[in-house]
Design a protein around this motif. Structure first.
Motif, short mmCIF file in Angstrom:
data_model
loop_
_atom_site.label_atom_id
_atom_site.label_comp_id
_atom_site.label_asym_id
_atom_site.label_seq_id
_atom_site.Cartn_x
_atom_site.Cartn_y
_atom_site.Cartn_z
N GLU A 89 0.80 -1.22 0.00
CA GLU A 89 0.00 0.00 0.00
C GLU A 89 0.84 1.27 0.00
OE1 GLU A 89 -2.36 -0.71 3.50
OE2 GLU A 89 -4.03 -1.45 2.30
N GLU A 90 2.12 1.13 0.27
CA GLU A 90 3.01 2.29 0.27
C GLU A 90 4.33 1.88 -0.37
OE1 GLU A 90 5.24 5.17 3.52
OE2 GLU A 90 3.23 4.42 3.96
N LEU A 91 4.56 2.35 -1.58
CA LEU A 91 5.77 2.01 -2.32
C LEU A 91 6.73 3.19 -2.29
CD1 LEU A 91 4.15 0.44 -5.52
CD2 LEU A 91 5.19 -0.81 -3.62
N SER A 92 7.95 2.94 -1.83
CA SER A 92 8.98 3.96 -1.95
C SER A 92 9.34 4.09 -3.42
CB SER A 92 10.21 3.57 -1.13
OG SER A 92 11.32 4.39 -1.47
N MET A 93 9.10 5.26 -3.99
CA MET A 93 9.33 5.40 -5.43
C MET A 93 10.79 5.22 -5.80
SD MET A 93 6.95 8.45 -6.87
CE MET A 93 5.46 8.97 -6.03
N SER A 94 11.70 5.62 -4.93
CA SER A 94 13.13 5.48 -5.27
C SER A 94 13.52 4.02 -5.40
CB SER A 94 14.00 6.19 -4.23
OG SER A 94 13.90 5.55 -2.97
N THR A 115 -1.89 7.67 -5.19
CA THR A 115 -1.64 9.01 -4.64
C THR A 115 -0.17 9.16 -4.35
OG1 THR A 115 -3.83 8.99 -3.57
CG2 THR A 115 -2.23 10.63 -2.80
N ALA A 116 0.42 10.25 -4.81
CA ALA A 116 1.83 10.52 -4.54
C ALA A 116 1.96 11.30 -3.24
CB ALA A 116 2.45 11.31 -5.68
N ASN A 117 2.86 10.83 -2.38
CA ASN A 117 3.07 11.44 -1.06
C ASN A 117 4.53 11.86 -0.95
OD1 ASN A 117 2.45 12.21 1.59
ND2 ASN A 117 3.17 10.26 2.41
N HIS A 118 4.77 13.13 -0.70
CA HIS A 118 6.13 13.67 -0.70
C HIS A 118 6.52 14.11 0.69
CE1 HIS A 118 5.61 13.55 -5.00
NE2 HIS A 118 4.52 14.28 -4.87
N HIS A 119 7.77 13.79 1.05
CA HIS A 119 8.32 14.17 2.34
C HIS A 119 9.33 15.29 2.14
CE1 HIS A 119 6.58 10.42 3.93
NE2 HIS A 119 7.02 9.87 2.81
N PHE A 120 9.07 16.42 2.74
CA PHE A 120 10.04 17.51 2.74
C PHE A 120 10.82 17.43 4.04
CE2 PHE A 120 6.64 18.93 -0.08
CZ PHE A 120 7.36 19.40 -1.18
N ILE A 121 12.14 17.34 3.92
CA ILE A 121 13.01 17.13 5.08
C ILE A 121 13.49 18.49 5.60
CG2 ILE A 121 15.07 15.95 5.91
CD1 ILE A 121 12.73 14.14 4.91
N MET A 126 4.47 6.21 -3.29
CA MET A 126 3.22 6.05 -4.01
C MET A 126 2.27 5.26 -3.12
SD MET A 126 1.56 6.89 -6.70
CE MET A 126 2.70 7.31 -8.01
N LEU A 127 1.18 5.89 -2.72
CA LEU A 127 0.17 5.24 -1.88
C LEU A 127 -0.89 4.63 -2.77
CD1 LEU A 127 -0.24 8.08 0.79
CD2 LEU A 127 1.48 6.26 0.68
N THR A 128 -1.34 3.44 -2.43
CA THR A 128 -2.29 2.74 -3.28
C THR A 128 -3.58 2.45 -2.53
OG1 THR A 128 -1.57 0.49 -2.70
CG2 THR A 128 -0.34 1.62 -4.42
N SER A 129 -4.67 2.50 -3.26
CA SER A 129 -5.99 2.12 -2.75
C SER A 129 -6.61 1.17 -3.77
CB SER A 129 -6.87 3.35 -2.57
OG SER A 129 -8.20 2.99 -2.29
#
Length: 778
Positions: free
Chosen positions: A161-166, A206-212, A195-198
């Motif tokens: 359900e949550e794929l690290s795109m890298s 859904t693309a989910n981005h982490h700003f560090i 990439m979040l999947t449903s």
């Protein structure tokens, strides 16, 4: 397993895929350069320019209108507060004050530029875009086309359900098929993005981005391209994006800096297993029972007791069996494993055991045991052992050659002109430098597996890649999570290394391995291109994922600049400029999480273990296994496969299978995978030792005679086209320039069109009008 043979039509006897095609004059080089430039020019035409966009800032819904057709390409989110809204003809920007995110969209000539900028100094996340389409085109491994209701893919995404795109994406884009056009979201890179999947009621992404917070780069850039609903248009548009970013380098360009890369062209890929310098052929077993009480054999037991991970119990039992003339296959293997193992030990020299060293051994002893290189230490240990074994073994120069150098010579005489040979460890080469020299002399590439992923505090000799002389690294160069915990190393052992902090240790290891001139001409770096990257929150060395990758690329460049042909696991394209080849794009690791494949040894799907009783190929790589029906759609079914990576990087990176899934591994799919190797210009890969070579040599040599000239021709061009020729998607065609194409018929029915006939379960190569058939037999 299917057996398969290759049949040549009479027209192909004079195969235009011949050496004369590859010995070019300067004039023909210039001609080919013009052809390739023409191919690249065509790629500029795929991205549409005559589209418009609409956006709702509150919900961040984005719609595209092209040729009168409008589609919501990013679905609405929950409405947010919007401030600082500014709008002109082709540009709009605003701020989400609660999320502290600034958004800017601008219509450029052939794309919509989207910039998301964090205004916070803390770690934050932001979701965009939300995708809900009938079909998705994703760069999972080589590439996939995924209907939103396909049951096996729905099951896969329910587990993931949550794929690290890298890690999960080989390239930095994802695409959706709209009714009349495709929309492709291209990122500078996929670092810190998931990439979040449903899966209910169908697949949505859904693309989910982490700003560090400590990352100085606070902006994530998207370029949204509009093309026809064609994977070629999608891939070629992405390729032009990479070229425009300066992130594209061809093999031709790489070869100018490192001419050894030419040897990769047309090479089959071989992992060669020869962990023993003393083999069963080297022991006069009839003499052993009278010698087992000699001090040397007791000394080996003491070394195993003190330093061996498994101790000496089995070895001592084997000695007792030999003394009673009951040494059979198991005891012989135990004996050989033990002797070869202790030859690696720096503690092997004992002046009470080795009282009369030969001249070479004495020379090395006089130099000082603690001053010897690794290769010199192995040389000393071999000479010491030979001195006390007497005529139990042949002269040292013959040790292990029947199962290594002799095989490489036979490969060459059988017609294998080009090969890349990977050793499981550099110690295999240092223990047997004659083997390495023989491979190099035959014109092959040969190099060790190496890894800088993990470090262990007290690594055993079995984990030499996780061992470093610098004792400070374990505490001061390892990756820390945000919560203060250290990231565990491979298989939970030790810790993960921060690549930005260990470059001097990389240099030290390399110089130590090569200081005596062993002729390695290739180097394989585990995981560096696999996308397993980290933000390091250690207060004294904060490191972003971007910096982590830069550290990996720096060491890849270092090996390349030392004349080595560099490859890595995975092949994700952030490393495409630095590597010449990659293992894992065509067949990635299949289902790490399935216990039937990884733990249940009674299951028919169990892939095998890392152990090899006879010192040859571990069962993990040798055992032929089926894969479950539900995994075929994900990993091997041509219906859902696309050559996206090859459409982008055919002239840049040579890609093959992950080593766990070589060309012979999957039961019932050997022929099908061979067809796709030609369709996708994918080198065949196999695990070999002397026994496996004897089993497969006819097939390997026959195939190599076709493969080598085929790939050399294919690498002169872009993969210029990919077509699905039948409604069931089981007949497919690729083109490499104007004069080379492959049609693969994965169905059981014959295919006829345009005067060509391709029988079921065969592939047809057409080069300059001449035909070569790759055919499988049940």
């Amino acid at each position: 397993m299917k057996k398969y043979t290759i049949y040549l039509s009479l027209a192909a006897i004079t195969l235009s895929l011949s050496a004369c095609n590859f010995n070019k004059t300067n004039a023909s080089n210039k001609s080919e350069e013009l052809i390739v430039n023409k191919e690249i020019e065509k790629n500029k035409t795929y991205a549409k320019t005559d589209f418009s966009f609409d956006v709702d800032p509150a919900t961040f819904t984005v719609s595209i209108t092209e040729n009168g057709k409008k589609a919501e390409v990013s679905k609405p989110q929950e409405a947010k507060e919007v401030t600082d809204l500014k709008k002109s003809k082709d540009e709009i920007s605003w701020t989400y004050p609660t999320e502290q995110i600034n958004v800017k969209l601008k219509k450029e000539k052939n794309h919509l530029a989207v910039a998301l900028t964090s205004l916070s100094d803390e770690d934050t996340t932001f979701i965009w875009p939300k995708l809900d389409a009938k079909n998705y085109v994703l760069p999972i491994a080589e590439g996939k086309t995924i209907p939103n209701n396909q049951k096996e893919w729905l099951a896969y995404f329910k587990q993931n359900e949550e794929l690290s795109m890298s890690e999960a994406f080989s390239m930095s884009f994802f695409s959706t098929n709209q009714e009349t056009f495709a929309t492709t979201f291209v990122m500078d890179n996929t670092f810190n993005s998931d990439m979040l999947t449903s899966t209910e009621p169908h697949l949505k992404l859904t693309a989910n981005h982490h700003f560090i917070g400590f990352d100085k780069n606070k902006t994530l850039n998207y370029r949204l391209y509009v093309t026809d609903n064609d994977p070629v248009a999608i891939a070629k548009t992405y390729q032009m994006d990479r070229i425009n970013l300066g992130e594209f380098k061809t093999l031709d360009e790489k070869e100018k800096d490192n001419p050894e890369i030419k040897k990769m062209r047309g090479a089959i890929q071989v992992y060669y297993w020869n962990s023993r310098i003393l083999t069963t052929e080297d022991i006069k077993w009839g003499k052993l029972p009278k010698m087992v009480d000699e001090p040397i054999f007791q000394w080996i037991g003491e070394l195993l007791t003190q330093y061996g991970e498994d101790g000496s119990e089995e070895y001592l039992k084997a000695l007792a069996a030999f003394k009673n003339n009951e040494g059979y296959k198991y005891e012989k293997n135990t004996f050989l494993t033990s002797i070869n193992y202790v030859l690696l030990y720096p503690q092997f020299y004992n002046k009470e055991i080795f009282k009369n060293p030969d001249a070479q051994a004495q020379k090395l002893i006089d130099k000082g045991i603690d001053k010897l290189s690794e290769q010199e230490r192995y040389d000393l240990n071999k000479h010491l052992l030979a001195g006390v074994l007497g005529d139990l073994t042949p002269p040292i120069k013959q040790w292990g050659q029947a199962t290594s150098s002799d095989v490489f010579k036979e490969m060459k005489t059988s017609g294998v002109e080009n090969a890349w040979i990977g050793l499981p460890n550099w110690a295999n080469g240092l223990m047997n430098p004659t083997m390495v020299k023989t491979a190099a002399d035959e014109g092959y590439l040969i190099g060790p597996y190496d890894s800088y992923q993990s470090i262990q505090e007290n690594a055993s000799i079995d984990w030499n890649t996780a061992s470093f002389p610098n004792q400070e690294l374990y505490e001061h160069a390892t990756v820390t999570k945000k919560n203060g915990e250290k990231v565990a190393g491979f298989l939970g052992k030790g810790r993960k290394l921060n690549p930005t902090l260990i470059f001097p240790d990389v240099e030290e290891r390399f110089k130590g391995i090569t200081q005596n001139g062993i002729p390695f001409n290739s180097w394989f770096l585990d995981t560096d291109a696999a996308g397993e990257i980290y933000n390091d929150y250690s207060p004294d060395h904060l490191t972003t994922q971007t910096e982590d990758v830069a550290g990996r690329l720096k060491r890849m460049t270092y090996f390349d600049q030392n004349g080595l042909v560099v490859g890595s696991e995975g092949g994700n394209d952030f490393a495409s400029k630095e590597m010449a080849f990659a293992h894992g794009i065509e067949t990635p690791v299949i289902m790490w999480s399935d216990p039937d494949m990884r733990e249940n040894k009674e299951s028919e799907y169990y892939v095998g273990s890392y152990a090899a009783l006879d010192g040859g190929i571990p069962s993990k790589y040798k055992k032929v296994v089926p894969i479950k029906e539900e995994y075929k759609a994900i990993y091997t079914d041509p219906v859902y496969s696309l050559p996206l990576y090859k459409l982008v990087y055919n002239r840049s990176v040579i890609t093959s299978h992950q080593w766990e899934w070589d060309s012979y591994k999957i039961k019932g799919q050997v022929g099908e995978r061979r067809m796709r190797e030609y369709l996708y210009n994918t080198p065949p890969m196999m695990h070999l030792d002397k026994e496996a070579w004897e089993e497969h040599k006819q097939d390997i040599s026959d195939n190599a005679k076709i493969w080598s000239p085929f790939q050399k021709a294919a690498l002169q061009h872009e993969m210029t086209d990919f077509k699905v020729l039948t409604d069931d998607r089981l007949v497919q065609k690729t083109e490499f320039g104007e004069n080379l194409s492959v049609i693969a018929n994965f169905s059981d029915q014959d295919y006829e069109a345009d005067g060509l006939k391709v029988a079921g379960q065969t592939a047809l190569i057409i080069h300059d009008g001449k035909e070569t058939v790759v055919k499988t037999e049940g």
